[in-house]
Scaffold this active site. Structure first.
Site, PDB file in Angstrom:
ATOM      1  N   GLY A   1       0.838  -1.199   0.000  1.00  0.00           N
ATOM      2  CA  GLY A   1       0.000   0.000   0.000  1.00  0.00           C
ATOM      3  C   GLY A   1       0.869   1.242   0.000  1.00  0.00           C
ATOM      4  N   GLY A   2       0.309   2.319   0.530  1.00  0.00           N
ATOM      5  CA  GLY A   2       1.032   3.593   0.556  1.00  0.00           C
ATOM      6  C   GLY A   2       2.319   3.506   1.354  1.00  0.00           C
TER       7      GLY A   2
ATOM      8  N   GLY B   1      25.232  11.757 -29.731  1.00  0.00           N
ATOM      9  CA  GLY B   1      24.623  12.336 -28.535  1.00  0.00           C
ATOM     10  C   GLY B   1      25.173  11.713 -27.272  1.00  0.00           C
TER      11      GLY B   1
HETATM   12  C1  HXC Z   1      -3.108  -4.131  12.233  1.00  0.00           C
HETATM   13  C2  HXC Z   1      -2.083  -6.017  11.453  1.00  0.00           C
HETATM   14  C3  HXC Z   1      -1.946  -5.426  10.194  1.00  0.00           C
HETATM   15  C4  HXC Z   1      -2.419  -4.100  10.013  1.00  0.00           C
HETATM   16  C5  HXC Z   1      -1.088  -7.384  10.116  1.00  0.00           C
HETATM   17  N1  HXC Z   1      -1.560  -7.219  11.353  1.00  0.00           N
HETATM   18  N2  HXC Z   1      -1.314  -6.296   9.369  1.00  0.00           N
HETATM   19  N3  HXC Z   1      -2.660  -5.366  12.471  1.00  0.00           N
HETATM   20  N4  HXC Z   1      -2.987  -3.503  11.062  1.00  0.00           N
HETATM   21  N5  HXC Z   1      -2.289  -3.478   8.863  1.00  0.00           N
HETATM   22  C6  HXC Z   1      -1.484  -8.176  12.463  1.00  0.00           C
HETATM   23  C7  HXC Z   1      -2.377  -9.392  12.286  1.00  0.00           C
HETATM   24  O1  HXC Z   1      -3.650  -9.116  12.783  1.00  0.00           O
HETATM   25  C8  HXC Z   1      -1.631 -10.431  13.129  1.00  0.00           C
HETATM   26  O2  HXC Z   1      -1.913 -10.176  14.482  1.00  0.00           O
HETATM   27  C9  HXC Z   1      -0.188 -10.066  12.905  1.00  0.00           C
HETATM   28  O3  HXC Z   1      -0.172  -8.704  12.472  1.00  0.00           O
HETATM   29  C10 HXC Z   1       0.492 -10.917  11.864  1.00  0.00           C
HETATM   30  O4  HXC Z   1      -0.332 -10.936  10.700  1.00  0.00           O
HETATM   31  P1  HXC Z   1      -0.642 -12.273   9.918  1.00  0.00           P
HETATM   32  O5  HXC Z   1      -1.703 -11.960   8.935  1.00  0.00           O
HETATM   33  O6  HXC Z   1      -0.924 -13.390  10.899  1.00  0.00           O
HETATM   34  O7  HXC Z   1       0.750 -12.562   9.238  1.00  0.00           O
HETATM   35  P2  HXC Z   1       1.045 -13.125   7.795  1.00  0.00           P
HETATM   36  O8  HXC Z   1       0.232 -14.325   7.516  1.00  0.00           O
HETATM   37  O9  HXC Z   1       2.531 -13.247   7.725  1.00  0.00           O
HETATM   38  O10 HXC Z   1       0.576 -11.986   6.778  1.00  0.00           O
HETATM   39  C11 HXC Z   1       1.192 -10.704   6.785  1.00  0.00           C
HETATM   40  C12 HXC Z   1       0.384  -9.722   5.919  1.00  0.00           C
HETATM   41  C13 HXC Z   1      -1.066  -9.690   6.347  1.00  0.00           C
HETATM   42  C14 HXC Z   1       0.492 -10.186   4.452  1.00  0.00           C
HETATM   43  C15 HXC Z   1       1.082  -8.366   6.042  1.00  0.00           C
HETATM   44  O11 HXC Z   1      -1.098  -9.507   7.771  1.00  0.00           O
HETATM   45  C16 HXC Z   1      -1.835  -8.594   5.720  1.00  0.00           C
HETATM   46  O12 HXC Z   1      -2.263  -8.722   4.584  1.00  0.00           O
HETATM   47  N6  HXC Z   1      -2.050  -7.510   6.474  1.00  0.00           N
HETATM   48  C17 HXC Z   1      -2.816  -6.369   5.985  1.00  0.00           C
HETATM   49  C18 HXC Z   1      -2.002  -5.612   4.953  1.00  0.00           C
HETATM   50  C19 HXC Z   1      -2.719  -4.381   4.495  1.00  0.00           C
HETATM   51  O13 HXC Z   1      -3.652  -4.448   3.713  1.00  0.00           O
HETATM   52  N7  HXC Z   1      -2.315  -3.254   5.083  1.00  0.00           N
HETATM   53  C20 HXC Z   1      -2.872  -1.984   4.745  1.00  0.00           C
HETATM   54  C21 HXC Z   1      -2.173  -1.534   3.457  1.00  0.00           C
HETATM   55  S1  HXC Z   1      -2.784   0.011   2.943  1.00  0.00           S
HETATM   56  P3  HXC Z   1      -1.785 -11.296  15.614  1.00  0.00           P
HETATM   57  O14 HXC Z   1      -2.357 -10.664  16.820  1.00  0.00           O
HETATM   58  O15 HXC Z   1      -2.540 -12.464  15.119  1.00  0.00           O
HETATM   59  O16 HXC Z   1      -0.323 -11.575  15.743  1.00  0.00           O
HETATM   60  C22 HXC Z   1      -1.792   1.039   3.746  1.00  0.00           C
HETATM   61  C23 HXC Z   1      -2.131   2.434   3.502  1.00  0.00           C
HETATM   62  C24 HXC Z   1      -0.982   3.317   3.844  1.00  0.00           C
HETATM   63  O17 HXC Z   1      -0.880   0.699   4.408  1.00  0.00           O
HETATM   64  C25 HXC Z   1      -1.225   4.640   3.200  1.00  0.00           C
HETATM   65  C26 HXC Z   1      -0.127   5.590   3.491  1.00  0.00           C
HETATM   66  C27 HXC Z   1      -0.373   6.872   2.774  1.00  0.00           C
END
Ligand code: HXC
Length: 510
Positions: A169-170, A404
């Site tokens: 993401g961002g 160039g």
């Molecule tokens: C809160 C999060 C989290 C998040 C992961 N966790 N991402 N908690 N916010 N964004 C937590 C999970 O709940 C879990 O908690 C622990 O971290 C590990 O995650 P898992 O899913 O069990 O690990 P894994 O299978 O290795 O997968 C990792 C992952 C997946 C691929 C990163 O967690 C995921 O897809 N997360 C969301 C990614 C996402 O969409 N983020 C937002 C992007 S947009 P526990 O308690 O079980 O340990 C963005 C916008 C930014 O970032 C903009 C800026 C301008």
């Protein structure tokens, strides 16, 4: 009193455990080190001073008020690498997946701001699930504060990002705003929108590795500057890179003890250029042979391989090298090579690193794909970067410098300070075949005339002497003495003073 001291140690111990042993084991099972283990390897032993170990997030939604880990998913502070100061942050995937909350962002901003005030680089070890989902806009605001600091620090202190897990993401934009991005193979990936979204929106089916793994970003997108096999290799190579870099834009270039003669003669260079001008040779060999102890830290080694960029030392002082590579596309410059080299030249210039340019280029790569892809504008980036640069610039033309591409590769006319050519150099508008075919089109059916005209053209232009007669080349040098001549040139240029006219900022053709 003893109680209080013990309580402090107990609190510290709790913070050091991050998200707990189970999550640490899971991190290890993926072949990844924890944030603290990484910092231990990156920094000199015992040099790490941590800040904000007890910071907790402030969100209360989704039951978060019952869910706290001291440090809030990022370990921050400063330490030294071979005795030189650097600020660091390392995201802790064991705490909420290293996700970025308002307080997590504040911790990063604090070290960024300290790095700028102290004039020391900042190294970020990224391993994060992105914005902390439970915090909504507060997390987005936090990210943007980090971006703003990345922008302010750009050109002030070197910023290095190492991607050691997810970066989605961002979140990718903080690394993208830094000077260098390195990735770890098979355990890191970067993308704006992940495979699931792609499947829904564009019907494309790709794995995370294909979409944003280290191979993709070092060979196709050029987002990353290098990739390493595991966390340990990545961190030890970052230490190696760090040693080449100045601490800030006012600090001089680092000079370290060297164990190589500055006037070392290398007779093998006299025969490195093949007799047949159409045969290639490996420009890496020349770089290794003129660098102190043959040490070359290459940047973007896997992308646009027709141009080489990276750092060497000469008499212990860091020098940035840009070199055409005759082994790939005969060393032609294309859009990718222009962008790669332009960014590197600009990095060197903003941190006062002298630039050595090694030229063997038959021209810009022709073709519709290049023209449609905007090679005019991309080529202009390299031209602009060299012309704007005020650092000492030494250029050596080993063979071809045509058209160039001659104008772009740090010639005298772009304020090259010392421009050398080997006797094998050919400085001309184009190669003999193309030139004779244009000038003597009507004689194309007569091989004897063509042969005579080709010989005449080669005699006249395919040497360094026409350029030397005009002073465009300062000296024609023996290949075997290249290291000696170049080190002496840089030694002479140590006190160079040159400023561009005042402006708010320049308008590089983006
Ligand atoms: C809160 C999060 C989290 C998040 C992961 N966790 N991402 N908690 N916010 N964004 C937590 C999970 O709940 C879990 O908690 C622990 O971290 C590990 O995650 P898992 O899913 O069990 O690990 P894994 O299978 O290795 O997968 C990792 C992952 C997946 C691929 C990163 O967690 C995921 O897809 N997360 C969301 C990614 C996402 O969409 N983020 C937002 C992007 S947009 P526990 O308690 O079980 O340990 C963005 C916008 C930014 O970032 C903009 C800026 C301008």
């Amino acid at each position: 009193m003893q109680d209080i001291l013990e309580q402090l140690e107990a609190r510290r111990e709790e913070a050091r455990m991050g998200g707990g042993q189970k999550r640490i084991d899971s991190q290890h099972a993926k072949g990844k080190l924890t944030a603290r283990e990484r910092l231990e390897l990156l920094l000199d032993p015992g040099s790490f001073e941590e800040f904000d170990m007890f910071v907790k997030h402030r969100s209360t939604d989704f039951g978060m008020d019952q869910n706290h880990f001291p440090g809030d998913g990022v370990v921050t502070g400063w330490g030294t690498i071979n005795g030189r100061k650097t600020f660091v942050y390392a995201q802790d995937f064991t705490v909420f997946g290293g996700s970025l909350s308002e307080t997590h962002a504040r911790k990063i901003c604090k070290v960024q701001e300290m790095a700028m005030k102290q004039g020391a680089p900042i190294i970020g070890l990224n391993d994060s699930g992105g914005a902390r989902i439970q915090e909504g806009v507060a997390a987005l605001a936090g990210y943007t504060d980090v971006f703003q600091n990345n922008i302010l620090a750009s050109g002030v202190v070197p910023q290095i990002s190492v991607i050691m897990g997810p970066s989605a993401g961002g979140a990718v934009y903080s690394p993208a705003l830094t000077d260098f991005i390195f990735m770890v193979r098979d355990s890191s990936y970067m993308f704006l929108t992940g495979p699931d979204v792609l499947k829904t929106v564009t019907n494309e089916v790709v794995t995370a590795e294909e979409l944003g793994g280290a191979t993709t970003h070092t060979t196709k997108s050029s987002v990353a500057d290098g990739a390493f096999n595991n966390d340990m290799e990545a961190l030890s190579e970052i230490r190696r890179l760090f040693d080449f870099l100045p601490l800030n834009n006012r600090d001089g270039v680092p000079v370290r003890t060297f164990f190589d003669k500055h006037d070392r003669i290398d007779n093998s260079l006299d025969t490195i250029v093949p007799e047949n001008p159409n045969l290639p040779y490996d420009m890496h060999e020349l770089i290794h042979k003129i660098a102190d102890e043959g040490d070359f830290f290459e940047i973007q080694a896997e992308f646009a391989k027709n141009i080489l960029t990276g750092f060497i030392r000469m008499e212990g002082q860091t020098v940035g090298v840009v070199a055409n590579q005759p082994m790939v596309l005969a060393g032609c410059i294309d859009s990718d090579a222009s962008r790669k080299a332009a960014r590197f030249v600009r990095f060197c210039d903003c941190f006062n690193i002298p630039i050595l340019t090694l030229v063997d280029v038959p021209g810009f790569l022709p073709g519709t794909s290049q023209e449609f892809g905007g090679v005019i504008k991309h080529g202009a980036k390299l031209l602009y970067a060299y012309g704007e640069a005020t650092v000492p610039k030494v250029t050596v033309i080993t063979r071809k410098a045509y058209g160039g591409a001659y104008c772009v590769m740090a010639p005298k006319h772009l304020r090259g300070d010392i421009n050398y050519a080997w006797p094998t150099a050919q400085i001309a508008v184009m190669g003999s075949k193309g030139a004779v075919e244009i000038l003597h089109r009507k004689d194309l059916g007569n091989p004897d005339v063509i042969a005579e005209k080709t010989a005449e053209y080669e005699e006249m232009f395919l040497s360094p002497f026409r350029a030397a007669e005009r002073g465009y080349i300062d000296e024609v040098i023996q290949p075997h003495s290249t290291r000696k001549r170049v080190t002496r040139a840089f030694a002479m240029l140590k006190d160079k003073q040159l400023e561009n006219p005042w402006k708010k900022h320049s308008n590089l053709p983006l």
